[in-house]
Write a protein that holds these residues in place. Structure first.
Motif: not given
Ligand SMILES: Nc1ncnc2c1ncn2[C@@H]1O[C@H](COP(=O)(O)OP(=O)(O)OP(=O)(O)O)[C@@H](O)[C@H]1O
Ligand SMILES: [Mg+2]
Length: 272
Positions: A137-149, A129-131, A101-105, A118-125
């Protein structure tokens, strides 16, 4: 009066809502930061809702929602939802399987006999990407981030194995990433575009997720890896990276339609 069954997964970033009307399931998501809005939405949009809440922010939500609500353990709700959504799209799941489950984490679970562990996890999630997007880049908007990426070139930022093994045969595929963000010489000469930076952040997150999940898949002798979470929403590059690495490591990646609503669907289904 007929009650509308509503499942809510109040996560660290997004609150996902699944509800049944006229025999079909509808989906809605709202930022978890605006709980008031969620509560208003519930009372204004739904007739006589029968609510079950799950997720890390369920306490917060049930406090604001001043009507009776059931709560449910998030991981069990998610497992139930995954099984339902897989069945809905005729995707056979063979136990044991993993869900990631790739949520916030990120949270990793093995499912056997319909039960998850639950077998494990990571703070990478998705929060990473948002942070990192915001910091670099100073960009906050999710849609803009994924489109540019999606239009970026990781080759301007990441060092591949073949960049190191120049002119000689490398012992592993030259296309693998040798060092995320490691192309420092090139970066010193030409500053990468925001799109390139965002593509590299996305790639790194995808690679880390698969790398930390694969040992668990081997330990439990699992073939299928079910990837869920809103971090895959509109994010073709993350899906592709995760798929490619999973296949390369000889496992089967599965993405469920509306997979990010697994927790909400499981909570909804638990209402009798
Ligand atoms: N509209 C959006 N706004 C913000 N982030 C979004 C949006 N759509 C997708 N995302 C991505 O989805 C991630 C959140 O995923 P998800 O909703 O599965 O997590 P969560 O349930 O809130 O968190 P957790 O399960 O870790 O408590 C964000 O970090 C971001 O990468
Ligand atoms: Mg979540």
């Amino acid at each position: 009066m007929v009650q509308t069954k509503v499942g809510i997964d109040a996560g660290g970033t997004l609150t996902k809502i699944a509800y049944q009307t006229n025999g079909s399931i509808r989906y809605q998501s709202v930022p978890s930061a605006d709980m008031e809005y969620t509560v208003e939405w519930l009372s204004s949009q739904l007739d006589n809702p029968d609510v079950c809440v799950t997720g890390g922010k369920s306490e917060l939500l049930t406090k604001k929602w001043q009507a009776p609500a059931k709560t449910m353990v998030e991981f069990d709700a998610t497992t139930k939802g995954i099984e339902f959504l897989a069945n809905h799209q005729d995707q056979a799941l063979v136990e044991p399987f993993l869900f990631v489950n790739v949520g916030t984490g990120t949270s990793i679970h093995v499912v056997n006999d319909g039960k998850q562990e639950r077998t494990g996890g990571s703070g990478i999630g998705g929060g990473t990407l948002m942070g990192l997007a915001q910091l670099t880049t100073g960009i906050h908007d999710y849609k803009q981030i994924v489109q540019l990426a999606g239009n970026g070139n990781r080759g301007n930022v990441d060092l591949k194995v073949k960049d190191i093994f120049e002119g000689t045969l490398s012992p592993i595929s030259g296309d693998l990433t040798a060092s995320n963000f490691g192309k420092t010489e090139k970066m010193a000469a030409y500053a990468p575009e925001n799109a390139d930076i965002l593509a590299s952040i996305t790639g790194m997150i995808g690679e880390v997720i698969v790398s930390i999940t694969i040992p668990t898949a081997m330990q439990y002798n699992v073939d299928q890896m079910v990837y869920i979470g809103s971090s895959f929403r509109m994010n073709r590059l993350l899906r592709e990276t995760v798929s490619k690495y999973t296949i390369m490591l000889e496992k089967t990646p599965i993405f469920l339609e509306k997979g990010e609503y697994s927790g909400a669907v499981g909570a909804m289904l638990s209402i009798d």
